[in-house]
Motif scaffolding. Sequence first.
Motif, PDB file in Angstrom:
ATOM      1  N   PRO A  19       0.733  -1.015   0.028  1.00  0.00           N
ATOM      2  CA  PRO A  19      -0.040  -0.010  -0.118  1.00  0.00           C
ATOM      3  C   PRO A  19       0.964   1.370   0.045  1.00  0.00           C
ATOM      4  N   ASP A  20       0.487   2.126  -0.807  1.00  0.00           N
ATOM      5  CA  ASP A  20       1.096   3.573  -0.855  1.00  0.00           C
ATOM      6  C   ASP A  20       2.273   3.570  -1.570  1.00  0.00           C
ATOM      7  N   ALA A  21       2.787   2.483  -2.504  1.00  0.00           N
ATOM      8  CA  ALA A  21       3.873   2.520  -3.322  1.00  0.00           C
ATOM      9  C   ALA A  21       3.372   3.247  -4.615  1.00  0.00           C
ATOM     10  N   GLY A  22       2.075   3.274  -4.835  1.00  0.00           N
ATOM     11  CA  GLY A  22       1.970   3.860  -5.986  1.00  0.00           C
ATOM     12  C   GLY A  22       1.032   3.252  -7.239  1.00  0.00           C
ATOM     13  N   LYS A  23       0.458   2.289  -6.844  1.00  0.00           N
ATOM     14  CA  LYS A  23      -0.190   1.183  -7.378  1.00  0.00           C
ATOM     15  C   LYS A  23      -1.461   1.779  -8.136  1.00  0.00           C
ATOM     16  N   THR A  24      -2.292   2.683  -7.477  1.00  0.00           N
ATOM     17  CA  THR A  24      -3.583   3.210  -7.965  1.00  0.00           C
ATOM     18  C   THR A  24      -2.689   4.210  -9.110  1.00  0.00           C
ATOM     19  N   THR A  25      -1.870   5.248  -8.701  1.00  0.00           N
ATOM     20  CA  THR A  25      -1.378   6.140  -9.478  1.00  0.00           C
ATOM     21  C   THR A  25      -1.070   5.571 -10.860  1.00  0.00           C
ATOM     22  N   LEU A  26      -0.055   4.497 -10.774  1.00  0.00           N
ATOM     23  CA  LEU A  26       0.321   3.948 -12.055  1.00  0.00           C
ATOM     24  C   LEU A  26      -1.011   3.229 -12.864  1.00  0.00           C
ATOM     25  N   ASN A  46     -11.101   3.797  -5.814  1.00  0.00           N
ATOM     26  CA  ASN A  46     -11.142   2.558  -5.473  1.00  0.00           C
ATOM     27  C   ASN A  46     -10.031   2.481  -4.590  1.00  0.00           C
ATOM     28  N   LYS A  47     -10.082   2.808  -3.286  1.00  0.00           N
ATOM     29  CA  LYS A  47      -9.324   2.643  -2.323  1.00  0.00           C
ATOM     30  C   LYS A  47      -9.708   2.416  -1.067  1.00  0.00           C
ATOM     31  N   ILE A  48      -9.704   1.413  -0.464  1.00  0.00           N
ATOM     32  CA  ILE A  48     -10.156   1.227   0.934  1.00  0.00           C
ATOM     33  C   ILE A  48      -9.239   1.359   1.792  1.00  0.00           C
ATOM     34  N   LYS A  49      -7.890   1.600   1.566  1.00  0.00           N
ATOM     35  CA  LYS A  49      -6.741   1.596   2.532  1.00  0.00           C
ATOM     36  C   LYS A  49      -6.687   2.608   3.575  1.00  0.00           C
ATOM     37  N   LYS A  50      -7.202   3.553   3.158  1.00  0.00           N
ATOM     38  CA  LYS A  50      -7.026   4.976   4.130  1.00  0.00           C
ATOM     39  C   LYS A  50      -8.205   4.854   5.118  1.00  0.00           C
ATOM     40  N   ASN A 139       9.115   3.596  -8.451  1.00  0.00           N
ATOM     41  CA  ASN A 139       8.208   4.539  -8.270  1.00  0.00           C
ATOM     42  C   ASN A 139       8.663   5.856  -7.514  1.00  0.00           C
ATOM     43  N   LYS A 140       8.316   6.956  -7.870  1.00  0.00           N
ATOM     44  CA  LYS A 140       8.539   8.456  -7.045  1.00  0.00           C
ATOM     45  C   LYS A 140      10.026   8.724  -7.047  1.00  0.00           C
ATOM     46  N   LEU A 141      10.440   8.555  -8.319  1.00  0.00           N
ATOM     47  CA  LEU A 141      11.770   9.090  -8.708  1.00  0.00           C
ATOM     48  C   LEU A 141      11.969  10.603  -8.437  1.00  0.00           C
ATOM     49  N   ASP A 142      10.701  11.256  -8.160  1.00  0.00           N
ATOM     50  CA  ASP A 142      10.667  12.773  -8.116  1.00  0.00           C
ATOM     51  C   ASP A 142      11.224  13.128  -6.885  1.00  0.00           C
ATOM     52  N   ARG A 143      11.144  12.123  -5.794  1.00  0.00           N
ATOM     53  CA  ARG A 143      11.650  12.206  -4.382  1.00  0.00           C
ATOM     54  C   ARG A 143      13.153  11.396  -4.184  1.00  0.00           C
ATOM     55  N   GLY A 254      10.565   5.681 -12.838  1.00  0.00           N
ATOM     56  CA  GLY A 254       9.658   6.552 -13.103  1.00  0.00           C
ATOM     57  C   GLY A 254       9.105   7.456 -12.063  1.00  0.00           C
ATOM     58  N   SER A 255       8.249   8.181 -12.357  1.00  0.00           N
ATOM     59  CA  SER A 255       7.155   8.854 -11.428  1.00  0.00           C
ATOM     60  C   SER A 255       5.930   8.802 -11.596  1.00  0.00           C
ATOM     61  N   ALA A 256       5.081   7.818 -11.106  1.00  0.00           N
ATOM     62  CA  ALA A 256       3.602   7.721 -11.598  1.00  0.00           C
ATOM     63  C   ALA A 256       3.065   9.122 -11.435  1.00  0.00           C
TER      64      ALA A 256
HETATM   65  P1  G4P Z   1      -1.231   2.576  -3.719  1.00  0.00           P
HETATM   66  O1  G4P Z   1      -2.274   2.296  -4.699  1.00  0.00           O
HETATM   67  O2  G4P Z   1       0.080   1.875  -4.060  1.00  0.00           O
HETATM   68  O3  G4P Z   1      -1.587   2.385  -2.440  1.00  0.00           O
HETATM   69  O4  G4P Z   1      -0.583   4.103  -3.955  1.00  0.00           O
HETATM   70  P2  G4P Z   1      -1.376   5.258  -4.454  1.00  0.00           P
HETATM   71  O5  G4P Z   1      -1.290   5.486  -6.033  1.00  0.00           O
HETATM   72  O6  G4P Z   1      -2.694   5.563  -3.757  1.00  0.00           O
HETATM   73  O7  G4P Z   1      -0.331   6.331  -3.910  1.00  0.00           O
HETATM   74  C1  G4P Z   1      -0.052   6.686  -2.530  1.00  0.00           C
HETATM   75  C2  G4P Z   1       0.309   8.130  -2.418  1.00  0.00           C
HETATM   76  O8  G4P Z   1       1.508   8.061  -3.158  1.00  0.00           O
HETATM   77  C3  G4P Z   1      -0.609   9.089  -3.128  1.00  0.00           C
HETATM   78  O9  G4P Z   1      -0.372  10.282  -2.152  1.00  0.00           O
HETATM   79  C4  G4P Z   1      -0.006   9.500  -4.253  1.00  0.00           C
HETATM   80  O10 G4P Z   1      -0.516  10.691  -4.808  1.00  0.00           O
HETATM   81  C5  G4P Z   1       1.657   9.478  -4.231  1.00  0.00           C
HETATM   82  N1  G4P Z   1       2.267   9.000  -5.333  1.00  0.00           N
HETATM   83  C6  G4P Z   1       2.199   8.097  -6.143  1.00  0.00           C
HETATM   84  N2  G4P Z   1       3.086   7.955  -7.085  1.00  0.00           N
HETATM   85  C7  G4P Z   1       4.020   9.121  -6.742  1.00  0.00           C
HETATM   86  C8  G4P Z   1       5.246   9.570  -7.511  1.00  0.00           C
HETATM   87  O11 G4P Z   1       5.584   9.247  -8.626  1.00  0.00           O
HETATM   88  N3  G4P Z   1       5.650  10.608  -6.775  1.00  0.00           N
HETATM   89  C9  G4P Z   1       5.260  11.048  -5.527  1.00  0.00           C
HETATM   90  N4  G4P Z   1       5.938  11.981  -5.335  1.00  0.00           N
HETATM   91  N5  G4P Z   1       4.305  10.573  -5.031  1.00  0.00           N
HETATM   92  C10 G4P Z   1       3.553   9.575  -5.515  1.00  0.00           C
HETATM   93  P3  G4P Z   1      -1.193  10.608  -1.052  1.00  0.00           P
HETATM   94  O12 G4P Z   1      -0.969  11.961  -0.595  1.00  0.00           O
HETATM   95  O13 G4P Z   1      -1.254   9.455  -0.146  1.00  0.00           O
HETATM   96  O14 G4P Z   1      -2.621  10.604  -1.590  1.00  0.00           O
HETATM   97  P4  G4P Z   1      -3.371  11.704  -2.638  1.00  0.00           P
HETATM   98  O15 G4P Z   1      -3.844  12.713  -1.618  1.00  0.00           O
HETATM   99  O16 G4P Z   1      -2.327  12.177  -3.500  1.00  0.00           O
HETATM  100  O17 G4P Z   1      -4.377  10.709  -3.181  1.00  0.00           O
END
Ligand code: G4P
Length: 527
Positions: A19-26, A46-50, A139-143, A254-256
């Motif tokens: 959870p939170d790695a970025g599956k939904t965003t990808l 489509n997220k139950i996790k939070k 994911n999240k290479l922008d960080r 990359g950065s989803a």
């Molecule tokens: P999940 O389905 O794997 O649980 O992850 P999800 O895509 O919901 O992403 C979890 C959090 O990480 C979200 O932020 C999302 O915006 C962020 N995120 C996803 N991809 C990237 C990325 O490439 N870079 C950065 N910096 N963040 C990323 P959140 O604040 O928890 O939720 P939201 O308010 O943005 O929805």
Amino acid sequence: MSFIEEIDRRRTFAIVSHPDAGKTTLTEKLLLFGGAIRVAGAVKSNKIKKTATSDFMEIERQRGISVATSVMGFDYEGVKINILDTPGHQDFAEDTFRTLTAADSVIVVIDVAKGVEIQTEKLVKVCRMRKTPVMVFINKLDREGKDPFELLDEIEEKLEIKVRPLSWNIGMGKELKGIYNIYNQTLNLFSGKDKQIAEEPEKIDNINTPDFDEKIGEKYANTLREELEIIEGVYPDFSIEAYQNAEVSPVFFGSALYNFGIKEILESFIRIAPKPQNRHSSTRLVSPYEEKFSGFVFKIHANMDPNHRNRIAFVKVVSGVFKRNTNYYHVQNQKWQKFSNPTAFMASKQSIIEEAFPGDIVGLNDAGNFKIGDTLTEGEQMAYKGLPSFSPEMFRYVENGDPLRSKQLAKGIDQLLDEGVAQLFTKLSNGRKIIGTVGALQYEVIEYRLEHEYNAKVRFEPLTLYKAAWVSGSREKLDDLRKRKHQYMAEDKHGRNVFLAESFYALQLAQDNYPDLRFHFTSEYND
Ligand code: G4P
């Protein structure tokens, strides 16, 4: 288009992550590229996790929404892509495990800062067991995150897979300059904007030119050249065959969130990901190219709308063409049945379909006839295998909360078990029923649904167990185990022997005392 062409253009896969790695965003960004959705944000719901466990109505509301997004199909450059959605909440991990059985390949998303997390390990273990080809998206290479080489080592070690980077990051976090696509030799510069449409990456013929240095700066160009050299020296050449045999996993960066590096993985995916695969049934190996239709139920979704109590059974088409209003044989029930409103999920919209091909997922309205793992054929007596139940991690005794409604309770529990919500064990010593799940949230789901759908009341009583293991072996040894460990023995709903271990040591002791018996942690075993 011919039958063979239809099969060959299908790619059915699941995206999994901790959870939170970025599956939904990808997922969302892939749909954006496929033109299946127009704006970002459409899949987010489509997220139950939070949700806190106490906010149960919210969970149910979201479960309802997730029906529509259970499968997302779209066309991209002539390829029909089916993304199987998996629940974000880890308490629904079993659902995810089963969905993996319907996927021909998997994309694993890893957070560059967090690295390999526990849920990722569990999910990839299932892929390894099933020899499902895996692609990795970091994911999240922008960080700021871990050093990519260290991360690759961590992936190889913890996930027990071999990796091969096919793209490489230039800088990271604030310093992220771009992604170099090793496979295509293209450069994608990072703009820092959440682009809705990816621009074509620039083709680079030679990275050893001043021109290239100018593009990303000399320092970064030098680092990239050095790192690419290391990659070429350390990792074997990429082979599609090795990937499709689940021997090596290509890695992309990359950065989803910024829609960056997505096109690279998508374009590689459509070129190298496996087509619909052969599948073992109880009697033989079935090829997708066979004329006759066959498929299996890998997921059942109850409709949460109280006015429409029916369920949807999700069927993966394994062979032949599934057709609307055609009689098919439900092997486990030994009945013929036809379906007037089969649905498919294109562009995140659910619509009635006339036919579906191997690789596709069809949603069938079900009044309670289907169980997870059921097979449909054109009459052939065979059952698809490979839908294991996993040894639960949480256990509670079930008590009837309303003695006047014991029938409703029994029916409700039975149907929920068919859906794969939980597993039921009956203790040999006193006949008490135990419900085992992989997550605590399931108990709330069960309680709520029994009350609202079956008008029954359930009471759970605490029970501390370490694990339940299915036991197989000779009749004589099993009888001995059942006698000596009577108190710790139970049967599952198929009457199979289950050992309830109170602790890790109790399990180890039983295994040491009965070296001739086999203790299994998934319900599907062959002996
Ligand atoms: P999940 O389905 O794997 O649980 O992850 P999800 O895509 O919901 O992403 C979890 C959090 O990480 C979200 O932020 C999302 O915006 C962020 N995120 C996803 N991809 C990237 C990325 O490439 N870079 C950065 N910096 N963040 C990323 P959140 O604040 O928890 O939720 P939201 O308010 O943005 O929805």
